[in-house]
Design a protein around this motif. Sequence first.
Motif, PDB file in Angstrom:
ATOM      1  N   MET A   1      81.414 100.155   7.572  1.00 10.97           N
ATOM      2  CA  MET A   1      80.436  99.508   8.454  1.00 10.97           C
ATOM      3  C   MET A   1      79.079  99.427   7.741  1.00 10.97           C
ATOM      4  O   MET A   1      78.638 100.376   7.112  1.00 10.97           O
ATOM      5  CB  MET A   1      80.277 100.311   9.754  1.00 10.97           C
ATOM      6  N   SER A   2      78.466  98.259   7.828  1.00 12.60           N
ATOM      7  CA  SER A   2      77.189  98.065   7.149  1.00 12.60           C
ATOM      8  C   SER A   2      76.106  98.975   7.720  1.00 12.60           C
ATOM      9  O   SER A   2      76.016  99.171   8.928  1.00 12.60           O
ATOM     10  CB  SER A   2      76.737  96.605   7.291  1.00 12.60           C
ATOM     11  N   LYS A   3      75.281  99.522   6.827  1.00 17.09           N
ATOM     12  CA  LYS A   3      74.177 100.371   7.274  1.00 17.09           C
ATOM     13  C   LYS A   3      73.076  99.566   7.942  1.00 17.09           C
ATOM     14  O   LYS A   3      72.176 100.138   8.557  1.00 17.09           O
ATOM     15  CB  LYS A   3      73.622 101.151   6.081  1.00 17.09           C
ATOM     16  N   LEU A   4      73.122  98.244   7.821  1.00 14.63           N
ATOM     17  CA  LEU A   4      72.114  97.406   8.474  1.00 14.63           C
ATOM     18  C   LEU A   4      72.587  96.839   9.810  1.00 14.63           C
ATOM     19  O   LEU A   4      71.807  96.180  10.499  1.00 14.63           O
ATOM     20  CB  LEU A   4      71.703  96.242   7.555  1.00 14.63           C
ATOM     21  N   ARG A   5      73.818  97.093  10.173  1.00 17.79           N
ATOM     22  CA  ARG A   5      74.322  96.560  11.445  1.00 17.79           C
ATOM     23  C   ARG A   5      73.501  97.104  12.609  1.00 17.79           C
ATOM     24  O   ARG A   5      73.290  98.297  12.740  1.00 17.79           O
ATOM     25  CB  ARG A   5      75.801  96.908  11.630  1.00 17.79           C
ATOM     26  N   ASN A   6      73.023  96.180  13.423  1.00 18.72           N
ATOM     27  CA  ASN A   6      72.201  96.483  14.606  1.00 18.72           C
ATOM     28  C   ASN A   6      70.827  97.053  14.262  1.00 18.72           C
ATOM     29  O   ASN A   6      70.099  97.473  15.164  1.00 18.72           O
ATOM     30  CB  ASN A   6      72.940  97.434  15.553  1.00 18.72           C
ATOM     31  N   ARG A   7      70.476  97.077  12.985  1.00 19.30           N
ATOM     32  CA  ARG A   7      69.125  97.467  12.583  1.00 19.30           C
ATOM     33  C   ARG A   7      68.216  96.242  12.679  1.00 19.30           C
ATOM     34  O   ARG A   7      68.662  95.113  12.497  1.00 19.30           O
ATOM     35  CB  ARG A   7      69.115  97.998  11.146  1.00 19.30           C
ATOM     36  N   THR A   8      66.938  96.477  12.950  1.00 20.47           N
ATOM     37  CA  THR A   8      65.998  95.370  13.105  1.00 20.47           C
ATOM     38  C   THR A   8      65.083  95.293  11.892  1.00 20.47           C
ATOM     39  O   THR A   8      64.405  96.258  11.549  1.00 20.47           O
ATOM     40  CB  THR A   8      65.157  95.543  14.380  1.00 20.47           C
ATOM     41  N   VAL A   9      65.091  94.117  11.259  1.00 18.27           N
ATOM     42  CA  VAL A   9      64.308  93.874  10.051  1.00 18.27           C
ATOM     43  C   VAL A   9      63.288  92.777  10.343  1.00 18.27           C
ATOM     44  O   VAL A   9      63.652  91.662  10.715  1.00 18.27           O
ATOM     45  CB  VAL A   9      65.214  93.450   8.878  1.00 18.27           C
ATOM     46  N   PHE A  10      62.022  93.095  10.171  1.00 21.33           N
ATOM     47  CA  PHE A  10      60.914  92.166  10.422  1.00 21.33           C
ATOM     48  C   PHE A  10      60.460  91.622   9.069  1.00 21.33           C
ATOM     49  O   PHE A  10      59.985  92.377   8.217  1.00 21.33           O
ATOM     50  CB  PHE A  10      59.773  92.910  11.121  1.00 21.33           C
ATOM     51  N   ILE A  11      60.597  90.303   8.862  1.00 17.60           N
ATOM     52  CA  ILE A  11      60.312  89.690   7.563  1.00 17.60           C
ATOM     53  C   ILE A  11      59.194  88.666   7.707  1.00 17.60           C
ATOM     54  O   ILE A  11      59.309  87.713   8.483  1.00 17.60           O
ATOM     55  CB  ILE A  11      61.558  88.989   6.992  1.00 17.60           C
ATOM     56  N   THR A  12      58.109  88.852   6.955  1.00 19.86           N
ATOM     57  CA  THR A  12      57.028  87.864   6.980  1.00 19.86           C
ATOM     58  C   THR A  12      57.333  86.757   5.968  1.00 19.86           C
ATOM     59  O   THR A  12      58.023  86.971   4.971  1.00 19.86           O
ATOM     60  CB  THR A  12      55.668  88.499   6.653  1.00 19.86           C
ATOM     61  N   GLY A  13      56.821  85.572   6.248  1.00 17.25           N
ATOM     62  CA  GLY A  13      57.071  84.438   5.360  1.00 17.25           C
ATOM     63  C   GLY A  13      58.547  84.111   5.236  1.00 17.25           C
ATOM     64  O   GLY A  13      59.040  83.741   4.165  1.00 17.25           O
ATOM     65  N   ALA A  14      59.276  84.208   6.340  1.00 18.52           N
ATOM     66  CA  ALA A  14      60.742  84.145   6.285  1.00 18.52           C
ATOM     67  C   ALA A  14      61.325  82.763   6.541  1.00 18.52           C
ATOM     68  O   ALA A  14      62.537  82.635   6.675  1.00 18.52           O
ATOM     69  CB  ALA A  14      61.334  85.136   7.288  1.00 18.52           C
ATOM     70  N   SER A  15      60.506  81.733   6.595  1.00 20.86           N
ATOM     71  CA  SER A  15      61.031  80.413   6.938  1.00 20.86           C
ATOM     72  C   SER A  15      61.602  79.659   5.740  1.00 20.86           C
ATOM     73  O   SER A  15      62.259  78.635   5.905  1.00 20.86           O
ATOM     74  CB  SER A  15      59.943  79.564   7.606  1.00 20.86           C
ATOM     75  N   ARG A  16      61.346  80.141   4.526  1.00 15.40           N
ATOM     76  CA  ARG A  16      61.906  79.479   3.344  1.00 15.40           C
ATOM     77  C   ARG A  16      61.856  80.427   2.142  1.00 15.40           C
ATOM     78  O   ARG A  16      61.323  81.531   2.226  1.00 15.40           O
ATOM     79  CB  ARG A  16      61.155  78.182   3.036  1.00 15.40           C
ATOM     80  N   GLY A  17      62.458  80.001   1.047  1.00 13.35           N
ATOM     81  CA  GLY A  17      62.382  80.762  -0.198  1.00 13.35           C
ATOM     82  C   GLY A  17      63.027  82.133  -0.130  1.00 13.35           C
ATOM     83  O   GLY A  17      64.090  82.334   0.467  1.00 13.35           O
ATOM     84  N   ILE A  18      62.370  83.101  -0.751  1.00 16.35           N
ATOM     85  CA  ILE A  18      62.918  84.463  -0.819  1.00 16.35           C
ATOM     86  C   ILE A  18      63.016  85.085   0.565  1.00 16.35           C
ATOM     87  O   ILE A  18      63.987  85.779   0.882  1.00 16.35           O
ATOM     88  CB  ILE A  18      62.060  85.334  -1.752  1.00 16.35           C
ATOM     89  N   GLY A  19      62.020  84.837   1.429  1.00 20.60           N
ATOM     90  CA  GLY A  19      62.058  85.390   2.780  1.00 20.60           C
ATOM     91  C   GLY A  19      63.274  84.928   3.558  1.00 20.60           C
ATOM     92  O   GLY A  19      63.944  85.726   4.230  1.00 20.60           O
ATOM     93  N   ARG A  20      63.572  83.639   3.460  1.00 20.32           N
ATOM     94  CA  ARG A  20      64.766  83.101   4.123  1.00 20.32           C
ATOM     95  C   ARG A  20      66.027  83.734   3.556  1.00 20.32           C
ATOM     96  O   ARG A  20      66.946  84.106   4.312  1.00 20.32           O
ATOM     97  CB  ARG A  20      64.815  81.588   3.952  1.00 20.32           C
ATOM     98  N   ALA A  21      66.098  83.868   2.238  1.00 24.10           N
ATOM     99  CA  ALA A  21      67.284  84.459   1.609  1.00 24.10           C
ATOM    100  C   ALA A  21      67.494  85.897   2.069  1.00 24.10           C
ATOM    101  O   ALA A  21      68.627  86.322   2.326  1.00 24.10           O
ATOM    102  CB  ALA A  21      67.159  84.390   0.089  1.00 24.10           C
TER     103      ALA A  21
END
Length: 275
Positions: A1-21
């Motif tokens: 099971m992934s360690k990120l499952r159900n974890r919340t990640v807040f990403i700034t600048g996430a609409s394109r580029g590295i943030g989107r990836a």
Amino acid sequence: MSKLRNRTVFITGASRGIGRAIALACARQGANVVIAAKSDTPHPKLPGTIHTVAEEVREAGGQALPLVLDVRDEKQIRQRIDEAGEHFGGIDALVNNAGAIRLTGVEKLKVSRYDLMHQVNARAVMACSQAALPWLKESDQAHILSLSPPLNLNTRWFAQYGPYTTTKYAMTMLSLGMAEEFKRYGIAVNTLWPKTLIATAAIEFEVGGPQLMAQGRKPDIMADAAVSILGRSPDTMTGQNLIDEDLLRQDGMTDFEHYRYEPGDKPLMPDLFLD
């Protein structure tokens, strides 16, 4: 099971580029992803908005919350982080990805542009981290990850674009400080930087144009490295200035050809600040 499952990640600048990836890589691990950026409506030249990325996150297997955020606005930062924390019941990771670049020296750079780079790069790391801190304290897998370089004091990195360099190095210095300051809360603080140029809109429009893209890698390599970091226990890695390829090699990866922006044998260009 992934360690990120159900974890919340807040990403700034996430609409394109590295943030989107990074958003999509976290989504594939089953994370709740907060897509925080200014891109509420389509840009005439640049693809992607917080809403299109939110749909991609859902299709990839994650939960999505698109939020309009200008990281220069301290009040809005606090509102959006609290909104995200309340929506998902917590925040486990903050990724400081939003950035501004202009490779110009002191003589020619407008002070207003320096102010923008300082606000979006350095100041936002402090403001976003401070606002997220109450939520991160409640997580047992808390991370702050900033996309900034290792500190390289070779004067070549200051000679032509010292203003940009100082704002990126400030992100790293703040991260090193927070790593020590937040140890008592069990919060890991690290930085991540690419070994090679990454083919993004910033490269195409601000640095060298489309011809440089062929000498770069896709943002996916940064995303995979970020997921590797965010999935670790906070007490195993903090206060580190990490390089994407080096980290993935430590994870056992040996073939990086699939990350090339254009297939072929053209030499890849090292990114800034790496000798």
